[in-house]
Design a protein around this motif. Structure first.
Motif, mmCIF file in Angstrom:
data_model
loop_
_atom_site.group_PDB
_atom_site.id
_atom_site.type_symbol
_atom_site.label_atom_id
_atom_site.label_comp_id
_atom_site.label_asym_id
_atom_site.label_seq_id
_atom_site.Cartn_x
_atom_site.Cartn_y
_atom_site.Cartn_z
ATOM 1 N N LEU A 115 1.312 -1.595 -0.106
ATOM 2 C CA LEU A 115 -0.152 -0.375 -0.461
ATOM 3 C C LEU A 115 0.564 1.349 0.107
ATOM 4 C CD1 LEU A 115 -3.110 -1.129 1.837
ATOM 5 C CD2 LEU A 115 -2.649 -0.683 0.163
ATOM 6 N N ARG A 116 1.855 1.358 0.502
ATOM 7 C CA ARG A 116 2.676 2.633 0.429
ATOM 8 C C ARG A 116 3.670 2.570 -0.675
ATOM 9 N NH1 ARG A 116 5.508 1.528 6.359
ATOM 10 N NH2 ARG A 116 3.545 2.899 8.072
ATOM 11 N N LEU A 117 4.497 1.300 -1.327
ATOM 12 C CA LEU A 117 4.282 1.803 -2.679
ATOM 13 C C LEU A 117 3.522 2.559 -3.532
ATOM 14 C CD1 LEU A 117 6.162 -1.843 -2.679
ATOM 15 C CD2 LEU A 117 6.989 0.413 -2.793
ATOM 16 N N MET A 118 2.360 2.418 -4.042
ATOM 17 C CA MET A 118 1.069 2.052 -4.399
ATOM 18 C C MET A 118 0.534 3.396 -3.901
ATOM 19 S SD MET A 118 -1.866 -1.067 -3.956
ATOM 20 C CE MET A 118 -3.121 -0.341 -4.793
ATOM 21 N N THR A 119 0.756 4.101 -2.786
ATOM 22 C CA THR A 119 0.888 5.621 -2.435
ATOM 23 C C THR A 119 1.864 6.566 -2.817
ATOM 24 O OG1 THR A 119 -0.061 4.975 -0.220
ATOM 25 C CG2 THR A 119 0.639 6.952 -0.404
ATOM 26 N N ALA A 120 3.108 6.069 -2.765
ATOM 27 C CA ALA A 120 4.270 6.599 -3.767
ATOM 28 C C ALA A 120 4.396 6.949 -5.084
ATOM 29 C CB ALA A 120 5.791 5.820 -3.227
#
Length: 207
Positions: free
Chosen positions: A143-148
């Motif tokens: 999820l953090r990678l998708m946000t970034a």
């Protein structure tokens, strides 16, 4: 008096299609097939090493046969390819499917192969980048990678089936998703059902 010269032909709209090692090679194959039907589009294809194994497993299609659907094919390791430079005028890029490894590279600008480098070019040049991320379930790192990636300008589009389109087969479900993805890139010629609103007047039938 001789007729005036014909106006110069419009340059092709170049789209990069990348196929990575996640499950869902059919999305990339369908994208190439649909773009082949759009005469105004020039496709540039990159297939990763992981994708080659997935293509054999899921499609039973040799990579050379799939590559024949593209106008230009680039090697994953060729960081000197045309699509690795922002001076190369490309309209956008579709990664279909997009593995978490590729998402990670894009989100962190770790361009160790041509797919990630071409995607990074799209973001820095403010061009459209669509990622058909194929992973489930998702942990916090995903999820953090998708946000970034989203904060950098990418469109993260997990290939979620659209049951309101009443698909009759797996091919229908794949094609609907790909048509929607190409719609984000202003490409493709396949029609797509569009919501007209529940207050829209009824259509007048043609005589």
């Amino acid at each position: 008096m001789p007729p005036p010269p014909a106006p110069p032909a419009a340059p092709p709209r170049r789209l990069v299609v990348a196929i990575t090692g996640a499950s869902g090679a059919a999305y990339g194959l369908t994208a190439l097939r649909l773009l082949r039907e759009d005469p105004g589009v020039e496709t540039h294809l990159v297939v990763t090493r992981g994708a080659r194994a997935t293509i054999r497993e899921e499609l039973g299609t040799p990579v050379p046969g799939l590559a024949a659907l593209a106008d230009v094919v680039h090697s994953e390791g060729n960081l000197g390819a045309s699509i690795a430079s922002g001076s190369f005028r490309a309209h956008g890029m579709l990664v279909a499917p997009c593995s978490v490894k590729t998402l990670s590279g894009i989100a962190t600008s770790c361009a160790d192969n041509l797919v990630v480098r071409a995607a990074d070019v799209m973001l820095k040049e403010r061009r459209r980048l669509v990622l058909l991320l194929r992973e489930t379930p998702l942990h916090l790192g995903h999820l953090r990678l998708m946000t970034a990636a989203t904060e950098a300008g990418a469109v993260v589009m997990p290939p979620v089936p659209a049951f309101y389109a009443h698909p009759k087969s797996l091919d229908d479900m794949v094609e609907f998703t790909v048509v929607r993805a190409l719609d984000l890139l202003d490409a493709g010629t396949a029609p797509i059902p569009r919501w007209r609103g529940n207050d829209a007047p009824p259509r007048t039938p043609h005589p």
